[in-house]
Design an enzyme around this catalytic site. Structure first.
Site, PDB file in Angstrom:
ATOM      1  N   ASP A  60       0.830  -1.207   0.000  1.00 50.38           N
ATOM      2  CA  ASP A  60       0.000   0.000   0.000  1.00 50.38           C
ATOM      3  C   ASP A  60       0.866   1.259   0.000  1.00 50.38           C
ATOM      4  O   ASP A  60       0.610   2.212  -0.748  1.00 50.38           O
ATOM      5  CB  ASP A  60      -0.914   0.015   1.231  1.00 50.38           C
ATOM      6  CG  ASP A  60      -1.981  -1.069   1.172  1.00 50.38           C
ATOM      7  OD1 ASP A  60      -2.040  -1.782   0.161  1.00 50.38           O
ATOM      8  OD2 ASP A  60      -2.748  -1.190   2.147  1.00 50.38           O
ATOM      9  N   HIS A 172      -4.930  -9.314   7.852  1.00 55.15           N
ATOM     10  CA  HIS A 172      -4.872 -10.179   6.680  1.00 55.15           C
ATOM     11  C   HIS A 172      -4.627 -11.628   7.092  1.00 55.15           C
ATOM     12  O   HIS A 172      -4.413 -12.483   6.238  1.00 55.15           O
ATOM     13  CB  HIS A 172      -3.744  -9.743   5.738  1.00 55.15           C
ATOM     14  CG  HIS A 172      -3.826  -8.328   5.301  1.00 55.15           C
ATOM     15  ND1 HIS A 172      -3.287  -7.296   6.044  1.00 55.15           N
ATOM     16  CD2 HIS A 172      -4.388  -7.755   4.206  1.00 55.15           C
ATOM     17  CE1 HIS A 172      -3.514  -6.146   5.415  1.00 55.15           C
ATOM     18  NE2 HIS A 172      -4.181  -6.392   4.309  1.00 55.15           N
ATOM     19  N   ASP A 356     -33.051 -24.400  28.517  1.00 55.87           N
ATOM     20  CA  ASP A 356     -32.323 -23.256  27.970  1.00 55.87           C
ATOM     21  C   ASP A 356     -31.229 -22.729  28.893  1.00 55.87           C
ATOM     22  O   ASP A 356     -30.657 -21.680  28.639  1.00 55.87           O
ATOM     23  CB  ASP A 356     -33.295 -22.122  27.624  1.00 55.87           C
ATOM     24  CG  ASP A 356     -34.158 -21.716  28.810  1.00 55.87           C
ATOM     25  OD1 ASP A 356     -33.956 -22.282  29.902  1.00 55.87           O
ATOM     26  OD2 ASP A 356     -35.033 -20.846  28.631  1.00 55.87           O
ATOM     27  N   ASP A 358     -31.071 -21.490  32.063  1.00 57.30           N
ATOM     28  CA  ASP A 358     -31.172 -20.241  32.828  1.00 57.30           C
ATOM     29  C   ASP A 358     -31.803 -20.420  34.209  1.00 57.30           C
ATOM     30  O   ASP A 358     -32.095 -19.435  34.884  1.00 57.30           O
ATOM     31  CB  ASP A 358     -31.966 -19.207  32.035  1.00 57.30           C
ATOM     32  CG  ASP A 358     -33.419 -19.629  31.795  1.00 57.30           C
ATOM     33  OD1 ASP A 358     -33.765 -20.785  32.102  1.00 57.30           O
ATOM     34  OD2 ASP A 358     -34.189 -18.801  31.281  1.00 57.30           O
TER      35      ASP A 358
END
Length: 395
Positions: A60, A172, A356, A358
């Site tokens: 770049d 990258h 679930d 909880d």
């Protein structure tokens, strides 16, 4: 797709008029044409010019550097600003060799927004460049990921083991500084903050009066993970004595499908030195963020997030003393609900096998309510009324 940006400043003061992109994770040949206000024979006197902002990667910098020199040779007023904010390769005050090795990552996006807002406010080219240099000197970013990234259509690579995190990797997919076992979100945040603000860097910490935080999703991180990390980050910075004046959480500079996060800090202070090019730096930055309402990144002012002590700790001593003073029945109820409160994760794990996951949260909320009300319950004298009240609290 990783891109470099051209900031062009026509008289209409549109902050962004040119965007140059290339193939994913590659760089390409770059050409800069005269902006609309410039004649084909060179620069017109009224043309404000071009500011090119480039992330610090060799390809770049080479390509845009060539293009900038070609444009300057044609008489186009042009400046280039290279952004290297990745502190995986050293802090801004380190020696120049190290500074040149720092990669440009998500802090570049913050640079785009601030200089774009300044351009829209009428700043001239040289003033914009000076502001960019000042921002760059106070800009720090660091990334951590649980996976690498994969190009679409390519065979998926399993570069990291399950349960590992990589510190300081590039956008990258470049290898980072090290790999460590992932223990928790708070531990990952602590590692990032120590890189951004080393505890040994007392001079910076003492000179910083505030900061801007940009928490960037590298691609595949969930919203829940991002906001959990944001909370831990605000807590860690508060503990370090750094006030976050503006914060934003989102996906702005990604590495395709990378499951990771990068932290960007812009350290702020108002300098009184005669040689400083932007003496009211903090005021300038906050003003630009306040005026960039149409920009991609929406910054907010976070509230103080200092947590109170956990309920089991905050209730234990005063409740114990009050219950023991009132009799054995109070002590028994306190013992039962204190034990239930400590088993929250156990109940959640049991429930996760069939539901679930909880139940533990519900048990904990009920236990907290009982422990809060317990000192005022007349269990020894009105057992029936106390039990009914406990039932209502639990329900």
């Amino acid at each position: 797709v990783m891109c470099s940006l051209l900031l062009q400043l026509p008289p209409s003061l549109q902050p962004l008029s040119t965007f140059i992109a290339s193939n994913a994770l590659t760089n390409s040949r770059t050409e800069i044409s005269p902006p609309p206000t410039l004649s084909s024979h060179g620069a017109a006197t009224a043309a404000p010019g071009i500011l090119v902002i480039v992330k610090n990667y060799t390809g770049d910098v080479l390509n845009f550097g060539f293009a900038v020199r070609q444009a300057a040779a044609q008489g186009i007023p042009i400046r280039m600003l290279v952004v290297g904010d990745d502190v995986a390769f050293g802090l801004p005050q380190d020696d120049q060799t190290t500074a040149n090795e720092r990669r440009g990552i998500a802090g570049t996006v913050l640079m785009y927004q601030l200089l774009g807002a300044a351009a829209a406010s009428g700043w001239k080219l040289d003033a914009l460049h000076e502001l960019g240099v000042k921002i760059h000197a106070n800009l720090r970013s660091f990334g951590i990921s649980l996976s690498g990234c994969n190009l679409p259509g390519s065979e998926k690579r399993q570069a990291m083991k399950e349960g590992e995190m990589e510190l300081g990797l590039g956008i990258h997919g470049e290898r980072g500084l090290s790999r460590e076992p992932f223990r928790s979100a708070s531990a990952a945040v602590a590692a990032a903050v120590e890189r951004l603000l080393p505890s040994s860097d007392t001079a910076t910490l003492s000179a910083t009066s505030g900061s801007v935080l940009l928490l960037n999703n590298l691609g595949a991180t969930t919203d829940l993970e991002m906001h959990c990390t944001a909370l831990h980050t605000l807590e860690a910075l508060e503990a370090a004595g750094v006030t976050v004046l503006r914060a934003a959480v989102g996906r702005w500079m990604t590495a395709l499908d990378m499951h990771g996060i990068s932290w960007t800090l812009l350290l702020l202070r108002n300098d009184a030195g005669a040689e400083d090019t932007v003496p009211q730096f903090q005021d300038t930055i906050l003003s630009l963020l306040n005026t960039s309402g149409d920009s991609v990144i929406a910054f907010t002012q976070p509230r103080s997030i200092g947590r109170q002590a956990t309920t089991s700790q905050s209730h234990s001593q005063p409740v114990a003393e009050a219950c023991e003073a009132q009799g054995s029945a109070h002590a028994m109820v306190r013992h039962v609900f204190s034990q239930l409160l400590m088993q929250k994760e156990y109940f959640n794990e049991l429930d996760a096998n069939v539901g679930d996951g909880d139940t533990g949260f519900g048990v904990a909320r009920a236990s907290e309510a009982v422990l809060s009300a317990l000192p005022t319950l007349p269990i020894e004298t009105d057992l029936r009324g106390s039990v009914l009240r406990l039932a209502r609290l639990i329900a």
